[in-house]
Write a protein that holds these residues in place. Structure first.
Motif, PDB file in Angstrom:
ATOM      1  N   ASP A 113      25.003  77.533  57.992  1.00  0.00           N
ATOM      2  CA  ASP A 113      26.124  76.634  58.264  1.00  0.00           C
ATOM      3  C   ASP A 113      27.025  77.161  59.373  1.00  0.00           C
ATOM      4  O   ASP A 113      27.718  76.387  60.037  1.00  0.00           O
ATOM      5  CB  ASP A 113      26.957  76.431  56.989  1.00  0.00           C
ATOM      6  N   ASP A 114      27.015  78.475  59.600  1.00  0.00           N
ATOM      7  CA  ASP A 114      27.870  79.058  60.619  1.00  0.00           C
ATOM      8  C   ASP A 114      27.159  79.242  61.958  1.00  0.00           C
ATOM      9  O   ASP A 114      27.723  79.816  62.897  1.00  0.00           O
ATOM     10  CB  ASP A 114      28.405  80.418  60.144  1.00  0.00           C
ATOM     11  N   GLU A 115      25.923  78.734  62.054  1.00  0.00           N
ATOM     12  CA  GLU A 115      25.166  78.865  63.303  1.00  0.00           C
ATOM     13  C   GLU A 115      25.308  77.624  64.167  1.00  0.00           C
ATOM     14  O   GLU A 115      25.467  76.507  63.662  1.00  0.00           O
ATOM     15  CB  GLU A 115      23.675  79.079  63.000  1.00  0.00           C
ATOM     16  N   VAL A 116      25.225  77.823  65.473  1.00  0.00           N
ATOM     17  CA  VAL A 116      25.183  76.705  66.410  1.00  0.00           C
ATOM     18  C   VAL A 116      23.718  76.337  66.603  1.00  0.00           C
ATOM     19  O   VAL A 116      22.995  76.977  67.365  1.00  0.00           O
ATOM     20  CB  VAL A 116      25.836  77.073  67.753  1.00  0.00           C
ATOM     21  N   ALA A 117      23.285  75.321  65.877  1.00  0.00           N
ATOM     22  CA  ALA A 117      21.873  74.921  65.904  1.00  0.00           C
ATOM     23  C   ALA A 117      21.645  73.869  66.985  1.00  0.00           C
ATOM     24  O   ALA A 117      22.558  73.118  67.344  1.00  0.00           O
ATOM     25  CB  ALA A 117      21.471  74.369  64.540  1.00  0.00           C
ATOM     26  N   PRO A 118      20.414  73.790  67.517  1.00  0.00           N
ATOM     27  CA  PRO A 118      20.087  72.694  68.428  1.00  0.00           C
ATOM     28  C   PRO A 118      19.996  71.383  67.661  1.00  0.00           C
ATOM     29  O   PRO A 118      19.995  71.376  66.433  1.00  0.00           O
ATOM     30  CB  PRO A 118      18.726  73.111  69.002  1.00  0.00           C
ATOM     31  N   VAL A 119      19.915  70.293  68.389  1.00  0.00           N
ATOM     32  CA  VAL A 119      19.856  68.992  67.720  1.00  0.00           C
ATOM     33  C   VAL A 119      18.415  68.658  67.349  1.00  0.00           C
ATOM     34  O   VAL A 119      17.462  69.134  67.964  1.00  0.00           O
ATOM     35  CB  VAL A 119      20.449  67.875  68.598  1.00  0.00           C
ATOM     36  N   GLY A 120      18.288  67.839  66.330  1.00  0.00           N
ATOM     37  CA  GLY A 120      16.991  67.367  65.878  1.00  0.00           C
ATOM     38  C   GLY A 120      16.617  66.049  66.529  1.00  0.00           C
ATOM     39  O   GLY A 120      17.218  65.646  67.533  1.00  0.00           O
ATOM     40  N   PRO A 121      15.652  65.330  65.966  1.00  0.00           N
ATOM     41  CA  PRO A 121      15.123  64.118  66.604  1.00  0.00           C
ATOM     42  C   PRO A 121      16.133  62.982  66.734  1.00  0.00           C
ATOM     43  O   PRO A 121      16.036  62.180  67.667  1.00  0.00           O
ATOM     44  CB  PRO A 121      13.950  63.728  65.706  1.00  0.00           C
TER      45      PRO A 121
END
Length: 238
Positions: free
Chosen positions: A30-38
Motif C-alpha cells: 500500500d505504501d509503494e508507487v505502483a504502475p498502472v494496470g490495464p
C-alpha cells in the motif's frame, strides 16, 4: 480477487507455447508507487515473464521469417506481441524492459526470485546461471497468489576464480564496472570476431548453468544488436 494456481498454470501454459516462462511475482504494498494496470488504476500485482536458455529461439525465428527484413528491434517486438497477447487473454497490462519511462525490472526480478547480480551485472540464477532473461511483465489490478520468494543461493559468492572477470581480451568487466566503450570498440574491430560469432567471452567463461548456455547463433544475434553490426541468423523457418 486472488488468482488460483490453475489460473497461474493457464498463464504459464499460454507463455510456454512460445518458449517463455513465468519468473515469479509479488504484490505491491500500500505504501509503494505502483504502475498502472490495464484500466488505468494502480496495479496490485506483477508477474515477471522471461526465458531460461534459448527455448524461445525457434518460435522467434519463425516469427522473424514473416517480417520485413529491416524490422527494428525484432526480439523486443516479438516479445511485446507474445506477452501482449497473453495479457489480453488474462486481463493484464503487458510492459517491457524497454518501455519509457523505464520500469525497475531488475529490482522486480530480484524481489520475485531472490536473485543477486553477478560481476557482469546479469542476475545469477542458481539453476540457469547467466543464461536467462526477462522479456516483460504482466500487471494485474487484482491480488495474485504466488509463492513467497526466498533469497537464492548466490553462486558468485562461492566462485573463487571468477573467470568471468579474466576472459575478455580488453578487460571490459572488472570490479570497477563495465567499460562499455572499450567493449564496443573491440567487438566492432578486427580482433572482435570471436565475440561477434560466439558471444561475450566473459559470460561464456562462467561455469554455472552450462546446460542452458545460448547456442552460438543466438549469442551472435544478441552481440549484433549490442554492437550495431550485421550478424543476423538465417531468416528461415525452423
Amino acid at each position: 480477487m486472488t488468482f488460483s494456481c490453475g489460473t497461474a498454470e493457464e498463464i504459464a501454459n499460454a507463455l510456454a507455447a512460445s518458449g517463455l516462462i513465468l519468473r515469479g511475482g509479488f504484490g505491491f504494498g500500500d505504501d509503494e508507487v505502483a504502475p498502472v494496470g490495464p484500466s488505468g488504476a494502480l496495479a496490485r500485482s506483477v508477474l515477471l515473464v522471461g526465458q531460461a536458455g534459448a527455448a524461445p529461439w525457434p518460435h522467434f525465428q519463425r516469427w522473424l521469417g514473416r517480417q520485413a527484413k529491416d524490422i527494428a528491434n525484432p526480439l523486443d517486438s516479438w516479445s511485446r506481441e507474445v506477452i501482449g497477447g497473453v495479457a489480453k487473454e488474462f486481463g493484464a497490462r503487458a510492459v517491457s524492459p524497454s518501455d519509457r519511462p523505464y520500469l525497475p525490472f531488475q529490482q522486480w526480478a530480484m524481489r520475485a526470485e531472490g536473485l543477486k547480480p553477478s560481476p557482469l551485472g546479469i542476475l545469477m540464477h542458481p539453476r540457469y546461471g547467466l543464461w536467462h532473461a526477462y522479456r516483460g511483465a504482466l500487471l494485474f489490478e487484482d491480488e495474485i497468489s504466488v509463492p513467497e520468494a526466498h533469497e537464492a543461493i548466490h553462486l558468485c559468492d562461492t566462485c573463487v576464480e571468477k573467470p568471468c572477470l579474466k576472459s575478455c581480451p580488453v578487460g571490459a568487466y572488472s570490479v570497477d564496472g563495465f567499460a562499455h566503450q572499450a567493449c564496443l570498440a573491440h567487438v566492432r574491430g578486427t580482433n572482435g570476431a570471436p565475440c561477434r560469432a560466439g558471444g561475450c567471452l566473459d559470460r561464456n567463461a562462467c561455469p554455472y548453468g552450462a546446460e542452458y548456455r545460448y547456442p552460438s547463433d543466438v549469442q551472435a544475434f544478441h552481440m549484433a544488436a549490442f554492437a550495431g553490426v550485421r550478424i543476423l541468423p538465417d531468416r528461415t523457418e525452423t
